[in-house]
Design a protein around this motif. Structure first.
Motif, PDB file in Angstrom:
ATOM      1  N   TYR A 267      73.122  52.071  37.642  1.00  0.00           N
ATOM      2  CA  TYR A 267      71.836  51.443  37.961  1.00  0.00           C
ATOM      3  C   TYR A 267      71.954  49.921  37.998  1.00  0.00           C
ATOM      4  N   THR A 268      71.157  49.324  38.864  1.00  0.00           N
ATOM      5  CA  THR A 268      70.994  47.873  38.889  1.00  0.00           C
ATOM      6  C   THR A 268      69.519  47.606  38.614  1.00  0.00           C
ATOM      7  N   ALA A 269      69.281  46.700  37.674  1.00  0.00           N
ATOM      8  CA  ALA A 269      67.892  46.346  37.340  1.00  0.00           C
ATOM      9  C   ALA A 269      67.699  44.849  37.469  1.00  0.00           C
ATOM     10  N   PHE A 270      66.482  44.457  37.745  1.00  0.00           N
ATOM     11  CA  PHE A 270      66.092  43.048  37.693  1.00  0.00           C
ATOM     12  C   PHE A 270      64.977  42.934  36.669  1.00  0.00           C
ATOM     13  N   PHE A 271      65.200  42.105  35.661  1.00  0.00           N
ATOM     14  CA  PHE A 271      64.188  41.960  34.626  1.00  0.00           C
ATOM     15  C   PHE A 271      63.578  40.564  34.690  1.00  0.00           C
ATOM     16  N   ALA A 272      62.294  40.484  34.364  1.00  0.00           N
ATOM     17  CA  ALA A 272      61.557  39.224  34.482  1.00  0.00           C
ATOM     18  C   ALA A 272      61.791  38.364  33.247  1.00  0.00           C
ATOM     19  N   LEU A 273      62.399  37.211  33.478  1.00  0.00           N
ATOM     20  CA  LEU A 273      62.640  36.295  32.359  1.00  0.00           C
ATOM     21  C   LEU A 273      61.327  35.727  31.842  1.00  0.00           C
ATOM     22  N   ASN A 274      60.307  35.757  32.677  1.00  0.00           N
ATOM     23  CA  ASN A 274      59.015  35.197  32.276  1.00  0.00           C
ATOM     24  C   ASN A 274      58.081  36.229  31.640  1.00  0.00           C
ATOM     25  N   ILE A 275      58.542  37.475  31.499  1.00  0.00           N
ATOM     26  CA  ILE A 275      57.726  38.499  30.793  1.00  0.00           C
ATOM     27  C   ILE A 275      58.589  39.084  29.678  1.00  0.00           C
ATOM     28  N   PRO A 276      58.544  38.489  28.503  1.00  0.00           N
ATOM     29  CA  PRO A 276      59.459  38.922  27.426  1.00  0.00           C
ATOM     30  C   PRO A 276      59.044  40.244  26.763  1.00  0.00           C
ATOM     31  N   ILE A 277      58.927  41.265  27.554  1.00  0.00           N
ATOM     32  CA  ILE A 277      58.660  42.609  27.027  1.00  0.00           C
ATOM     33  C   ILE A 277      59.891  43.445  27.354  1.00  0.00           C
TER      34      ILE A 277
ATOM     35  N   ILE B  76      61.525  45.070  32.987  1.00  0.00           N
ATOM     36  CA  ILE B  76      62.211  45.492  34.214  1.00  0.00           C
ATOM     37  C   ILE B  76      61.165  45.559  35.328  1.00  0.00           C
ATOM     38  N   VAL B  77      61.379  44.794  36.382  1.00  0.00           N
ATOM     39  CA  VAL B  77      60.407  44.816  37.489  1.00  0.00           C
ATOM     40  C   VAL B  77      60.947  45.605  38.684  1.00  0.00           C
ATOM     41  N   LYS B  78      62.264  45.777  38.732  1.00  0.00           N
ATOM     42  CA  LYS B  78      62.845  46.549  39.829  1.00  0.00           C
ATOM     43  C   LYS B  78      64.121  47.233  39.330  1.00  0.00           C
ATOM     44  N   LEU B  79      64.296  48.475  39.714  1.00  0.00           N
ATOM     45  CA  LEU B  79      65.486  49.215  39.252  1.00  0.00           C
ATOM     46  C   LEU B  79      65.829  50.301  40.267  1.00  0.00           C
ATOM     47  N   GLY B  80      67.111  50.492  40.500  1.00  0.00           N
ATOM     48  CA  GLY B  80      67.516  51.550  41.408  1.00  0.00           C
ATOM     49  C   GLY B  80      68.935  51.993  41.116  1.00  0.00           C
ATOM     50  N   ASP B  81      69.272  53.213  41.505  1.00  0.00           N
ATOM     51  CA  ASP B  81      70.639  53.697  41.281  1.00  0.00           C
ATOM     52  C   ASP B  81      71.500  53.390  42.511  1.00  0.00           C
ATOM     53  N   SER B  82      72.812  53.465  42.331  1.00  0.00           N
ATOM     54  CA  SER B  82      73.738  53.033  43.385  1.00  0.00           C
ATOM     55  C   SER B  82      73.667  53.918  44.634  1.00  0.00           C
ATOM     56  N   LYS B  83      73.189  55.138  44.494  1.00  0.00           N
ATOM     57  CA  LYS B  83      73.095  56.029  45.660  1.00  0.00           C
ATOM     58  C   LYS B  83      71.737  55.911  46.361  1.00  0.00           C
ATOM     59  N   GLY B  84      70.858  55.128  45.800  1.00  0.00           N
ATOM     60  CA  GLY B  84      69.541  54.926  46.414  1.00  0.00           C
ATOM     61  C   GLY B  84      68.618  56.123  46.271  1.00  0.00           C
ATOM     62  N   ILE B  85      68.900  56.999  45.315  1.00  0.00           N
ATOM     63  CA  ILE B  85      68.051  58.183  45.131  1.00  0.00           C
ATOM     64  C   ILE B  85      66.789  57.810  44.335  1.00  0.00           C
ATOM     65  N   TYR B  86      66.994  57.129  43.219  1.00  0.00           N
ATOM     66  CA  TYR B  86      65.855  56.752  42.365  1.00  0.00           C
ATOM     67  C   TYR B  86      65.598  55.254  42.459  1.00  0.00           C
ATOM     68  N   ASN B  87      64.358  54.895  42.715  1.00  0.00           N
ATOM     69  CA  ASN B  87      63.981  53.485  42.759  1.00  0.00           C
ATOM     70  C   ASN B  87      62.630  53.285  42.086  1.00  0.00           C
ATOM     71  N   PHE B  88      62.547  52.237  41.290  1.00  0.00           N
ATOM     72  CA  PHE B  88      61.291  51.890  40.632  1.00  0.00           C
ATOM     73  C   PHE B  88      60.981  50.427  40.950  1.00  0.00           C
ATOM     74  N   GLU B  89      59.743  50.161  41.250  1.00  0.00           N
ATOM     75  CA  GLU B  89      59.336  48.779  41.492  1.00  0.00           C
ATOM     76  C   GLU B  89      57.964  48.552  40.869  1.00  0.00           C
ATOM     77  N   MET B  90      57.852  47.515  40.061  1.00  0.00           N
ATOM     78  CA  MET B  90      56.573  47.232  39.423  1.00  0.00           C
ATOM     79  C   MET B  90      55.572  46.765  40.477  1.00  0.00           C
ATOM     80  N   THR B  91      54.405  47.390  40.475  1.00  0.00           N
ATOM     81  CA  THR B  91      53.385  46.994  41.450  1.00  0.00           C
ATOM     82  C   THR B  91      52.175  46.371  40.767  1.00  0.00           C
ATOM     83  N   SER B  92      52.052  46.580  39.466  1.00  0.00           N
ATOM     84  CA  SER B  92      50.900  46.026  38.767  1.00  0.00           C
ATOM     85  C   SER B  92      51.236  45.779  37.300  1.00  0.00           C
ATOM     86  N   PHE B  93      50.746  44.686  36.778  1.00  0.00           N
ATOM     87  CA  PHE B  93      50.927  44.339  35.361  1.00  0.00           C
ATOM     88  C   PHE B  93      49.620  43.704  34.907  1.00  0.00           C
TER      89      PHE B  93
END
Lengths: 104, 247
Positions: free
Chosen positions: B141-151, B165-182
Protein backbone atom coordinates in the motif's frame (compact mmCIF):
# COMPACT_ATOMS: atom_id res chain seq x y z
CA UNK A 1 -27.41 -36.66 -75.65
CA UNK A 2 -26.42 -38.87 -72.70
CA UNK A 3 -24.02 -36.16 -71.47
CA UNK A 4 -26.75 -33.53 -71.62
CA UNK A 5 -29.10 -35.82 -69.62
CA UNK A 6 -26.44 -36.40 -66.94
CA UNK A 7 -25.81 -32.65 -66.75
CA UNK A 8 -29.52 -31.86 -66.16
CA UNK A 9 -29.83 -34.67 -63.60
CA UNK A 10 -26.84 -33.31 -61.67
CA UNK A 11 -28.43 -29.83 -61.55
CA UNK A 12 -31.73 -31.29 -60.31
CA UNK A 13 -30.05 -33.31 -57.49
CA UNK A 14 -27.91 -30.40 -56.26
CA UNK A 15 -30.92 -28.02 -56.25
CA UNK A 16 -32.87 -30.46 -54.11
CA UNK A 17 -30.02 -30.89 -51.67
CA UNK A 18 -29.64 -27.11 -51.33
CA UNK A 19 -33.38 -26.57 -50.87
CA UNK A 20 -33.76 -29.29 -48.26
CA UNK A 21 -30.80 -28.09 -46.22
CA UNK A 22 -31.61 -24.41 -46.45
CA UNK A 23 -34.93 -24.43 -44.61
CA UNK A 24 -33.71 -25.61 -41.18
CA UNK A 25 -30.50 -23.62 -41.49
CA UNK A 26 -32.50 -20.46 -42.10
CA UNK A 27 -34.78 -21.31 -39.18
CA UNK A 28 -31.88 -21.75 -36.82
CA UNK A 29 -30.54 -18.35 -37.80
CA UNK A 30 -33.93 -16.79 -37.16
CA UNK A 31 -34.09 -18.47 -33.74
CA UNK A 32 -30.70 -17.17 -32.62
CA UNK A 33 -31.50 -13.67 -33.84
CA UNK A 34 -34.63 -13.61 -31.73
CA UNK A 35 -32.68 -14.57 -28.54
CA UNK A 36 -30.95 -12.06 -26.30
CA UNK A 37 -28.17 -12.42 -23.72
CA UNK A 38 -27.71 -10.05 -20.81
CA UNK A 39 -25.17 -9.89 -17.97
CA UNK A 40 -25.72 -8.29 -14.56
CA UNK A 41 -22.87 -7.54 -12.16
CA UNK A 42 -22.91 -6.92 -8.44
CA UNK A 43 -20.41 -6.48 -5.64
CA UNK A 44 -21.14 -6.87 -1.95
CA UNK A 45 -18.80 -5.27 0.57
CA UNK A 46 -18.99 -7.54 3.59
CA UNK A 47 -17.67 -7.27 7.13
CA UNK A 48 -13.92 -7.11 7.58
CA UNK A 49 -13.29 -5.88 4.04
CA UNK A 50 -14.46 -9.06 2.32
CA UNK A 51 -15.77 -8.53 -1.19
CA UNK A 52 -18.15 -10.83 -3.03
CA UNK A 53 -18.36 -10.26 -6.79
CA UNK A 54 -21.26 -11.71 -8.69
CA UNK A 55 -21.89 -11.89 -12.41
CA UNK A 56 -24.92 -13.52 -14.02
CA UNK A 57 -25.30 -14.05 -17.76
CA UNK A 58 -28.76 -15.14 -18.84
CA UNK A 59 -30.29 -15.78 -22.24
CA UNK A 60 -34.00 -15.40 -23.02
CA UNK A 61 -36.30 -14.96 -25.99
CA UNK A 62 -36.48 -11.21 -25.35
CA UNK A 63 -33.87 -8.76 -24.15
CA UNK A 64 -36.15 -7.45 -21.39
CA UNK A 65 -36.57 -11.00 -20.07
CA UNK A 66 -32.82 -11.71 -20.29
CA UNK A 67 -32.05 -8.51 -18.37
CA UNK A 68 -34.66 -9.31 -15.72
CA UNK A 69 -33.36 -12.88 -15.31
CA UNK A 70 -29.75 -11.67 -15.06
CA UNK A 71 -30.65 -8.98 -12.49
CA UNK A 72 -32.75 -11.43 -10.49
CA UNK A 73 -29.92 -13.97 -10.47
CA UNK A 74 -27.42 -11.26 -9.43
CA UNK A 75 -29.67 -10.07 -6.58
CA UNK A 76 -30.23 -13.61 -5.31
CA UNK A 77 -26.50 -14.26 -5.22
CA UNK A 78 -25.85 -10.96 -3.43
CA UNK A 79 -28.65 -11.80 -0.94
CA UNK A 80 -26.95 -15.12 -0.36
CA UNK A 81 -23.60 -13.38 0.30
CA UNK A 82 -25.16 -10.87 2.73
CA UNK A 83 -27.01 -13.61 4.61
CA UNK A 84 -23.93 -15.81 4.81
CA UNK A 85 -22.62 -13.20 7.30
CA UNK A 86 -25.87 -13.20 9.26
CA UNK A 87 -26.84 -9.75 8.00
CA UNK A 88 -30.19 -8.69 6.58
CA UNK A 89 -30.00 -7.46 2.97
CA UNK A 90 -31.21 -4.02 1.98
CA UNK A 91 -34.92 -3.91 0.96
CA UNK A 92 -33.84 -2.49 -2.43
CA UNK A 93 -32.42 -5.91 -3.30
CA UNK A 94 -35.85 -7.53 -3.13
CA UNK A 95 -34.45 -10.66 -1.53
CA UNK A 96 -36.78 -13.59 -0.91
CA UNK A 97 -37.65 -14.36 2.68
CA UNK A 98 -35.18 -16.61 4.44
CA UNK A 99 -37.46 -19.67 4.34
CA UNK A 100 -38.08 -19.23 0.61
CA UNK A 101 -34.42 -18.66 0.03
CA UNK A 102 -33.26 -21.75 1.83
CA UNK A 103 -35.86 -23.94 0.12
CA UNK A 104 -36.40 -22.36 -3.29
CA UNK B 1 13.81 34.09 2.40
CA UNK B 2 12.07 31.29 0.47
CA UNK B 3 13.10 28.78 3.14
CA UNK B 4 11.71 31.05 5.82
CA UNK B 5 8.33 31.28 4.06
CA UNK B 6 8.22 27.47 3.62
CA UNK B 7 8.99 27.01 7.30
CA UNK B 8 6.27 29.49 8.22
CA UNK B 9 3.67 27.75 6.02
CA UNK B 10 4.67 24.37 7.45
CA UNK B 11 4.16 25.54 11.05
CA UNK B 12 0.94 27.31 10.08
CA UNK B 13 -0.43 24.04 8.69
CA UNK B 14 0.18 22.39 12.05
CA UNK B 15 -1.29 25.25 13.99
CA UNK B 16 -4.60 25.84 12.14
CA UNK B 17 -6.02 22.32 12.22
CA UNK B 18 -4.88 21.77 15.79
CA UNK B 19 -7.86 23.80 16.93
CA UNK B 20 -10.16 21.57 14.81
CA UNK B 21 -8.64 18.39 16.18
CA UNK B 22 -8.80 19.48 19.81
CA UNK B 23 -12.57 19.51 19.45
CA UNK B 24 -12.80 15.73 19.54
CA UNK B 25 -11.56 15.54 23.09
CA UNK B 26 -14.69 17.51 23.96
CA UNK B 27 -17.51 15.03 24.74
CA UNK B 28 -20.12 17.15 23.00
CA UNK B 29 -18.65 16.71 19.57
CA UNK B 30 -16.99 14.06 17.44
CA UNK B 31 -15.00 14.04 14.22
CA UNK B 32 -16.80 12.54 11.25
CA UNK B 33 -14.66 11.47 8.33
CA UNK B 34 -15.97 10.09 5.04
CA UNK B 35 -13.77 8.08 2.71
CA UNK B 36 -14.75 7.21 -0.81
CA UNK B 37 -13.87 3.55 -1.11
CA UNK B 38 -13.27 2.16 -4.60
CA UNK B 39 -12.90 -1.49 -5.41
CA UNK B 40 -11.69 -2.23 -8.91
CA UNK B 41 -11.00 -5.90 -9.55
CA UNK B 42 -11.46 -6.77 -13.27
CA UNK B 43 -13.24 -8.28 -15.10
CA UNK B 44 -15.93 -7.05 -12.72
CA UNK B 45 -16.83 -3.36 -13.03
CA UNK B 46 -15.55 -0.91 -10.43
CA UNK B 47 -17.77 -0.33 -7.42
CA UNK B 48 -17.62 2.49 -4.90
CA UNK B 49 -19.16 3.16 -1.53
CA UNK B 50 -18.60 5.46 1.42
CA UNK B 51 -16.79 4.47 4.55
CA UNK B 52 -17.80 6.50 7.62
CA UNK B 53 -15.42 7.02 10.51
CA UNK B 54 -16.48 8.59 13.79
CA UNK B 55 -13.72 9.61 16.19
CA UNK B 56 -14.91 10.03 19.73
CA UNK B 57 -12.09 10.71 22.16
CA UNK B 58 -9.64 7.81 22.09
CA UNK B 59 -11.97 5.61 20.07
CA UNK B 60 -12.55 5.53 16.34
CA UNK B 61 -15.51 3.69 14.81
CA UNK B 62 -15.63 2.50 11.21
CA UNK B 63 -19.30 2.10 10.32
CA UNK B 64 -21.45 0.17 7.89
CA UNK B 65 -23.39 3.02 6.33
CA UNK B 66 -24.05 6.45 7.78
CA UNK B 67 -26.27 5.21 10.58
CA UNK B 68 -29.93 5.57 11.44
CA UNK B 69 -31.45 7.91 14.00
CA UNK B 70 -33.40 6.02 16.64
CA UNK B 71 -36.46 7.07 18.67
CA UNK B 72 -34.13 8.34 21.40
CA UNK B 73 -32.68 10.82 18.90
CA UNK B 74 -29.31 9.06 18.83
CA UNK B 75 -27.70 7.77 15.65
CA UNK B 76 -26.97 4.07 15.73
CA UNK B 77 -24.96 2.08 13.21
CA UNK B 78 -23.38 -1.31 12.88
CA UNK B 79 -19.67 -1.01 13.69
CA UNK B 80 -17.38 -2.84 11.27
CA UNK B 81 -14.35 -2.10 13.38
CA UNK B 82 -13.33 -0.01 16.35
CA UNK B 83 -9.88 1.32 17.14
CA UNK B 84 -9.23 1.83 20.83
CA UNK B 85 -6.15 4.05 20.84
CA UNK B 86 -6.11 4.08 24.65
CA UNK B 87 -5.64 0.32 24.84
CA UNK B 88 -3.71 0.00 21.56
CA UNK B 89 -6.25 -2.57 20.38
CA UNK B 90 -8.43 -2.82 17.31
CA UNK B 91 -11.68 -4.79 17.32
CA UNK B 92 -13.29 -5.99 14.10
CA UNK B 93 -16.56 -7.71 13.33
CA UNK B 94 -16.07 -11.32 12.24
CA UNK B 95 -19.33 -13.20 11.80
CA UNK B 96 -19.10 -16.87 10.88
CA UNK B 97 -22.67 -18.12 10.87
CA UNK B 98 -23.89 -20.08 12.77
CA UNK B 99 -21.12 -20.15 15.37
CA UNK B 100 -20.37 -16.41 15.42
CA UNK B 101 -22.87 -13.69 14.64
CA UNK B 102 -22.54 -10.00 13.77
CA UNK B 103 -22.21 -9.32 17.51
CA UNK B 104 -18.97 -11.28 17.65
CA UNK B 105 -15.77 -9.27 17.43
CA UNK B 106 -12.10 -10.14 17.23
CA UNK B 107 -9.08 -8.14 18.29
CA UNK B 108 -6.02 -7.07 16.35
CA UNK B 109 -2.92 -5.07 17.17
CA UNK B 110 -3.08 -1.30 16.76
CA UNK B 111 -1.57 -0.26 14.47
CA UNK B 112 -1.64 -3.56 12.65
CA UNK B 113 0.95 -2.50 10.05
CA UNK B 114 4.48 -1.09 10.00
CA UNK B 115 4.94 1.99 7.82
CA UNK B 116 7.95 3.38 6.04
CA UNK B 117 7.68 7.14 5.71
CA UNK B 118 9.05 8.41 2.40
CA UNK B 119 10.53 11.84 1.72
CA UNK B 120 7.85 12.79 -0.82
CA UNK B 121 5.27 15.51 -0.33
CA UNK B 122 2.17 16.61 -2.14
CA UNK B 123 -0.99 18.63 -1.55
CA UNK B 124 -4.30 16.75 -1.58
CA UNK B 125 -7.49 18.78 -1.14
CA UNK B 126 -5.64 21.63 0.56
CA UNK B 127 -3.89 19.22 2.92
CA UNK B 128 -0.10 19.14 2.95
CA UNK B 129 0.64 15.42 2.72
CA UNK B 130 3.59 13.06 3.01
CA UNK B 131 3.92 9.64 1.47
CA UNK B 132 4.23 6.36 3.39
CA UNK B 133 4.33 2.74 2.26
CA UNK B 134 3.59 -0.58 3.90
CA UNK B 135 3.25 -4.24 3.09
CA UNK B 136 0.23 -5.51 4.96
CA UNK B 137 -1.06 -9.10 4.84
CA UNK B 138 -0.46 -9.74 1.18
CA UNK B 139 -0.77 -6.29 -0.36
CA UNK B 140 1.57 -3.33 -0.83
CA UNK B 141 0.00 0.00 0.00
CA UNK B 142 0.93 3.62 -0.57
CA UNK B 143 -0.66 6.22 1.69
CA UNK B 144 -0.58 9.98 1.88
CA UNK B 145 -1.12 11.40 5.33
CA UNK B 146 -1.95 15.01 6.17
CA UNK B 147 0.81 16.70 8.12
CA UNK B 148 -1.69 19.39 9.04
CA UNK B 149 -4.20 16.95 10.64
CA UNK B 150 -2.37 15.25 13.52
CA UNK B 151 -4.84 12.40 13.93
CA UNK B 152 -3.21 8.99 13.62
CA UNK B 153 -6.17 7.37 11.95
CA UNK B 154 -7.31 6.28 8.51
CA UNK B 155 -9.77 4.07 6.67
CA UNK B 156 -10.49 0.48 7.73
CA UNK B 157 -7.56 -0.96 9.79
CA UNK B 158 -5.11 1.61 8.44
CA UNK B 159 -3.61 3.99 11.01
CA UNK B 160 -0.42 4.71 12.88
CA UNK B 161 1.00 7.56 10.79
CA UNK B 162 1.78 11.00 12.23
CA UNK B 163 -1.22 12.48 10.41
CA UNK B 164 -4.64 11.47 9.12
CA UNK B 165 -4.51 9.25 6.02
CA UNK B 166 -6.25 11.18 3.26
CA UNK B 167 -5.46 8.85 0.37
CA UNK B 168 -4.47 5.19 0.24
CA UNK B 169 -4.30 2.50 -2.41
CA UNK B 170 -2.72 -0.88 -3.06
CA UNK B 171 -0.12 -1.50 -5.77
CA UNK B 172 -2.56 -3.44 -7.97
CA UNK B 173 -5.14 -0.65 -7.87
CA UNK B 174 -7.83 -2.93 -6.43
CA UNK B 175 -8.49 -1.04 -3.19
CA UNK B 176 -8.50 2.75 -3.02
CA UNK B 177 -9.61 5.11 -0.29
CA UNK B 178 -9.84 8.87 -0.57
CA UNK B 179 -11.05 11.24 2.12
CA UNK B 180 -13.97 13.28 0.86
CA UNK B 181 -15.13 14.93 4.06
CA UNK B 182 -13.68 15.87 7.45
CA UNK B 183 -15.91 17.70 9.90
CA UNK B 184 -16.69 18.24 13.53
CA UNK B 185 -20.28 17.27 14.29
CA UNK B 186 -22.40 17.12 17.48
CA UNK B 187 -21.99 13.83 19.31
CA UNK B 188 -25.37 12.27 18.59
CA UNK B 189 -23.97 8.78 18.16
CA UNK B 190 -24.69 5.70 20.17
CA UNK B 191 -21.99 3.29 19.04
CA UNK B 192 -20.64 0.14 20.53
CA UNK B 193 -19.33 -3.31 19.75
CA UNK B 194 -20.24 -6.83 20.84
CA UNK B 195 -18.18 -9.35 22.69
CA UNK B 196 -14.56 -10.13 21.86
CA UNK B 197 -13.82 -13.77 21.06
CA UNK B 198 -10.08 -13.79 20.51
CA UNK B 199 -7.35 -12.22 18.46
CA UNK B 200 -6.52 -12.25 14.75
CA UNK B 201 -4.33 -15.36 15.04
CA UNK B 202 -7.36 -17.27 16.32
CA UNK B 203 -9.79 -15.67 13.87
CA UNK B 204 -7.79 -16.37 10.69
CA UNK B 205 -7.84 -20.21 10.71
CA UNK B 206 -11.46 -20.23 11.88
CA UNK B 207 -12.44 -17.93 9.02
CA UNK B 208 -10.62 -20.08 6.46
CA UNK B 209 -12.42 -23.19 7.71
CA UNK B 210 -15.79 -21.38 7.69
CA UNK B 211 -15.22 -19.97 4.21
CA UNK B 212 -14.34 -23.37 2.75
CA UNK B 213 -17.44 -24.85 4.37
CA UNK B 214 -19.52 -22.01 2.88
CA UNK B 215 -18.11 -22.78 -0.59
CA UNK B 216 -18.89 -26.49 -0.21
CA UNK B 217 -22.46 -25.81 0.93
CA UNK B 218 -23.02 -23.44 -1.98
CA UNK B 219 -21.59 -25.92 -4.47
CA UNK B 220 -23.85 -28.67 -3.13
CA UNK B 221 -26.90 -26.40 -3.37
CA UNK B 222 -26.12 -25.51 -7.00
CA UNK B 223 -25.51 -29.14 -7.92
CA UNK B 224 -28.76 -30.23 -6.29
CA UNK B 225 -30.74 -27.79 -8.43
CA UNK B 226 -28.78 -26.73 -11.54
CA UNK B 227 -31.82 -24.82 -12.81
CA UNK B 228 -32.20 -22.63 -9.75
CA UNK B 229 -32.60 -18.93 -10.54
CA UNK B 230 -29.15 -17.97 -9.26
CA UNK B 231 -27.33 -20.97 -10.74
CA UNK B 232 -26.25 -22.04 -14.19
CA UNK B 233 -23.31 -21.85 -16.54
CA UNK B 234 -23.19 -18.07 -16.80
CA UNK B 235 -23.04 -17.50 -13.04
CA UNK B 236 -19.80 -16.51 -11.33
CA UNK B 237 -19.34 -15.77 -7.64
CA UNK B 238 -15.88 -14.60 -6.61
CA UNK B 239 -14.60 -13.80 -3.11
CA UNK B 240 -11.79 -11.30 -2.56
CA UNK B 241 -10.25 -10.52 0.80
CA UNK B 242 -8.42 -7.30 1.57
CA UNK B 243 -6.27 -9.34 3.99
CA UNK B 244 -4.82 -12.65 2.96
CA UNK B 245 -7.10 -14.81 5.08
CA UNK B 246 -6.74 -18.08 3.21
CA UNK B 247 -2.99 -18.79 3.63
Amino acid sequence: MKKVLIFFMAIAVSSFAFASSETPWTNSILKSVSKCTATAYGTYYGPGGNETDVSCTKTASSCAQAQADAANCRDLNVCNAVRSFGLEPSPTLNCPKVSEFENP
Amino acid sequence: MKKLIRLFVFFLMFFIPASRVCAFSDGDSVIKIIYKRSYNNPPFPESTNNQYIIIDGNKSYCLFGEGVRGKDGKIGARVDLMKDFGNHTLYFMGPMIPEYTVNDYWSDSLPAMHWTIVNQFTTIKNNYCQKAVTNFRGREYTAFFALNIPIQDGPWKFCGLPGLIVKLGDSKGIYNFEMTSFEKVPNEYNLGIGKENGDYSLYKPLFKKWHLRRLEKDKARREADPNCLDCGEGVTVRYTFIENLLD
